[in-house]
Write a protein that holds these residues in place. Structure first.
Motif, short mmCIF file in Angstrom:
data_model
loop_
_atom_site.label_atom_id
_atom_site.label_comp_id
_atom_site.label_asym_id
_atom_site.label_seq_id
_atom_site.Cartn_x
_atom_site.Cartn_y
_atom_site.Cartn_z
N SER A 50 0.81 -1.23 0.00
CA SER A 50 0.00 0.00 0.00
C SER A 50 0.83 1.27 0.00
CB SER A 50 -0.96 0.00 1.19
OG SER A 50 -0.23 -0.06 2.38
N LYS A 51 2.11 1.20 0.44
CA LYS A 51 2.90 2.43 0.43
C LYS A 51 3.23 2.87 -1.00
CE LYS A 51 7.20 0.08 1.55
NZ LYS A 51 8.12 -0.22 2.59
N ASN A 53 0.93 2.39 -3.35
CA ASN A 53 -0.42 2.70 -3.85
C ASN A 53 -1.20 3.38 -2.74
OD1 ASN A 53 -0.44 1.28 -6.55
ND2 ASN A 53 0.14 -0.41 -5.21
N PRO A 54 -0.75 4.54 -2.26
CA PRO A 54 -1.41 5.17 -1.10
C PRO A 54 -2.87 5.53 -1.39
CG PRO A 54 0.14 6.68 -2.13
CD PRO A 54 0.31 5.36 -2.81
N GLY A 55 -3.71 5.24 -0.41
CA GLY A 55 -5.12 5.57 -0.53
C GLY A 55 -5.90 4.65 -1.45
N ARG A 56 -5.27 3.61 -1.93
CA ARG A 56 -5.96 2.69 -2.84
C ARG A 56 -5.97 1.29 -2.23
NH1 ARG A 56 -4.70 3.79 -8.94
NH2 ARG A 56 -6.87 3.20 -9.07
N THR A 57 -7.12 0.68 -2.23
CA THR A 57 -7.28 -0.67 -1.70
C THR A 57 -6.89 -1.68 -2.77
OG1 THR A 57 -9.15 0.12 -0.41
CG2 THR A 57 -8.92 -2.25 -0.64
#
Length: 128
Positions: A50-51, A53-57
């Protein structure tokens, strides 16, 4: 490969298995891999981190390639993929099953791969 930045996906069944990683919002398919029976494939773990792809599930799941069973998706936590040395897939009643193989501290440090290669060459030299 076989280090902290990759995970080995193993199909231990007699049927092709599809592994998919999707990023939300947008339902963007990041990867879709068909793993043939008895095949082993390494994937890069940055696809599930996730780091990057921040803010993305990120959603990951697997299913049998057979169109009859395509809707029987088995959801797998991206952290399980990222934090495992390997994930072994099989199926039961048309639904994909899996088990994880934990990373050791040597794998995390990258020493496990080096030690394994050294052991391989030592065994080869002993046969000479």
């Amino acid at each position: 490969m076989g280090n902290a930045s990759a995970t080995l996906l193993i199909n231990d069944s007699d049927a092709p298995i599809v592994f998919t990683g999707t990023i939300h919002p947008g339902n963007f398919v990041r990867m879709e891999i068909v793993i043939q029976p008895t095949e082993q494939i390494y994937i890069n773990n940055w696809d599930f981190d996730s780091k990057f792809n921040p803010g993305r599930t990120i959603t990951s799941y697997a299913f049998l390639k057979d169109p009859v069973h395509k809707e029987k998706k088995t959801y797998i936590l991206p952290s399980l993929i990222r934090d495992s040395a390997a994930v072994v897939f099989n199926y039961k009643n048309g639904r994909v099953t899996y088990k994880k193989i934990e990373k050791t501290m040597l794998d995390v440090l990258g020493i496990g791969v080096i030690a394994g290669k050294i052991q391989h060459f030592v065994k080869k030299w002993q046969k000479l």
